[in-house]
Design an enzyme around this catalytic site. Structure first.
Site, PDB file in Angstrom:
ATOM      1  N   TRP A  93       0.815  -1.202   0.000  1.00  0.00           N
ATOM      2  CA  TRP A  93       0.000   0.000   0.000  1.00  0.00           C
ATOM      3  C   TRP A  93       0.859   1.268   0.000  1.00  0.00           C
ATOM      4  CZ3 TRP A  93      -2.819  -3.374  -1.410  1.00  0.00           C
ATOM      5  CH2 TRP A  93      -3.855  -4.036  -0.764  1.00  0.00           C
ATOM      6  N   GLU A 209      -8.763  -3.762  -5.699  1.00  0.00           N
ATOM      7  CA  GLU A 209     -10.022  -4.462  -5.920  1.00  0.00           C
ATOM      8  C   GLU A 209     -11.226  -3.533  -6.088  1.00  0.00           C
ATOM      9  OE1 GLU A 209     -10.337  -7.325  -2.739  1.00  0.00           O
ATOM     10  OE2 GLU A 209      -8.897  -8.675  -3.697  1.00  0.00           O
ATOM     11  N   GLU A 327      -2.935 -11.248  -6.511  1.00  0.00           N
ATOM     12  CA  GLU A 327      -3.255 -11.857  -5.216  1.00  0.00           C
ATOM     13  C   GLU A 327      -3.743 -13.269  -5.460  1.00  0.00           C
ATOM     14  OE1 GLU A 327      -5.897 -10.046  -2.425  1.00  0.00           O
ATOM     15  OE2 GLU A 327      -5.165  -8.020  -2.786  1.00  0.00           O
TER      16      GLU A 327
END
Length: 478
Positions: A93, A209, A327
């Site tokens: 992040w 996402e 992921e």
């Protein structure tokens, strides 16, 4: 015993050998700075015109932990362990919106200690030869995300109905663009290099996402990506950009909605969104046991095969762009899965990536969720892989990394010729129920027994709420 000084001739010979070794060494042994920025050439990632493949991991917590100088050793250890197992990509992040430990405390207001944590992460990744995929905000409320942006706009007097107004509010989009510019133009206090100039960074992910319940057709997310990807490019025209999609299909052209878990729509279009200007490569996520909760192993395996094959074909035939599984993971909760099942899943994912890469296909890398250092128990979420404590998983990952690394440095045209031999005779064949789909041995998601759809949506909604509560209370709090 005192060491003897080398003879002048021997010293000169030593320097010559070192120079020749450095000149002969492949670029991935000479450091990221020497290698240069990663580019895209068709369905391949390249550095200096030669292929590069990615064996990676997720560690969303890197900036947060590094913001505390006393805990930076955990960041160093994670990178050291990753590099020791051949991993060369970390996804993490580059945001923390509001909350208790914010990077951005309010629109345009930044915490310098957190930013210096991110500086440290980038510097350590560079030192260990690991590229970074940096994500710029979250679809979910963990670490703020779109809900926090909308809350800031409401506090400023703007009347927004839901968190999905993130995608169409002019005010909120202005907040997001300011964050993009602030991060991309940041000058690293450790290296002195601006983020937008740093070859350590593979690229920017617009959002983790993205989903949009307010518009299941995908048009709202599509318009947002079509605006934001070019904006990122206007600030940083050198690094790659991706949207951050999980791979869910929608109403756009060439979409295969029946492949979505339980056939539910999530407000995204895999093909159309990855075709947007400024988007350089495609991404999918892969969680069969979570997405098909309660289904059997055979159904989950069928889903896995359909999901990867379909998206690889779409990336080749409709996008002509590389594809990463950014992921993937499998639960290790008691009663849900054990390590044998998890290791089998790891092997399946990594084998599919290697098979595509070796054949010149577009699926050229992945990143498991998630890497932890020993002792980080408060960050465990049921998916964690702690390499020093999980020898079987570490071996699977290390072997894959070495195999994939052997493909690095190839001539792109040679790879392209292999790809043409593999795909040239094929058309889009993954549409479920077609004869070509059955002849390939693929099974459709429709092979999975289905419940009444409103009931399924209700059950999944409850499950998501439980998972979100768990993440908020434990997994996302170091």
């Amino acid at each position: 015993m005192a060491a003897r000084a080398p003879r002048p001739g021997a010293l000169a010979a030593s320097f010559l050998l070192l120079f020749l070794a450095a000149a002969a060494a492949p670029w991935w042994h000479r450091g990221l700075a020497a290698a240069g920025l990663v580019r895209v050439d068709g369905t391949q990632f390249v550095v200096g015109g030669k292929t590069v493949y990615f064996s990676g991991f997720n560690a969303y917590w890197l900036m947060l932990v590094a913001s505390d100088p006393a805990r930076r050793g955990q960041v160093v250890a994670a990178f050291r362990q990753a590099a020791g197992h051949g991993l060369n990509l970390a996804r993490t992040w580059a945001f923390s919106d509001g909350g208790d430990a914010p990077l951005q405390a309010a629109p345009g207001v930044y915490d310098e200690a957190m930013f210096q944590g991110l500086d440290f992460v980038i510097a350590e990744a560079r030192r260990h030869g690991i590229y970074l995929l940096l994500c710029l905000t979250n679809n979910f409320h963990d670490f703020g995300g779109k809900r926090q942006y909308v809350a800031w706009a409401r506090e400023a007097g703007h009347h927004l109905a839901t968190a999905d107004d993130f995608f169409n509010s002019t005010v909120v989009k202005g907040y997001y663009k300011n964050h993009v510019k602030t991060v991309l133009t940041r000058v690293n206090t450790v290296t002195g290099v601006a983020y937008r100039d740093d070859p350590t960074i593979l690229g920017w992910e617009l959002m983790n996402e993205p989903r949009c319940d307010a518009d299941p057709t995908g048009a709202m997310v599509q318009a947002w990506v079509e605006e934001m990807a070019p904006y990122v490019k206007s600030v940083d025209g050198d690094h790659l950009v991706t949207a951050g999609l999980e791979g869910f299909y929608g109403d756009g052209a060439h979409e295969s909605k029946d492949l979505n878990p339980w056939g539910i729509y999530y407000g995204t279009n895999f093909v159309d969104t990855h075709r947007a200007a400024g988007v350089d490569f495609a991404t999918i996520h892969l969680y069969p046991d979570l997405w098909l909760w309660g289904s059997g192993a055979a159904a989950q395996l069928a889903f896995f095969r359909n999901w990867t094959r379909s998206h690889a074909r779409d990336a080749e035939l409709y996008l002509a762009k590389p594809l990463l599984v950014t992921e993937y993971g499998k639960f290790l909760w008691d009663g849900v899965a054990n390590r044998t099942q998890r290791d089998r899943f790891l092997g399946l994912v990594l084998d599919s990536i290697y098979a595509s890469a070796a054949a010149g296909g577009p699926l050229v890398g992945g990143a498991f969720w998630q890497l932890l250092d020993p002792g980080m128990d408060t960050l465990r979420d049921g998916y964690e892989i702690i390499l020093p404590e999980d020898q079987r998983a570490a071996t699977i990952i290390g072997n894959h990394s070495r195999q994939l690394a052997e493909l690095n440095g190839q001539d792109v045209e040679a790879v392209r010729r292999r790809s043409r031999r593999r795909w040239g005779a094929h058309r889009k064949v993954h549409v479920l129920g077609s004869s070509s789909s059955s002849s390939s041995g693929s099974r459709s998601s429709s092979d999975t027994p289905r419940l009444h759809m409103p009931l399924v949506r209700f059950i999944i909604s409850l499950f998501r709420s439980s998972i979100s509560s768990l993440f908020s209370s434990a997994a996302y709090r170091p």
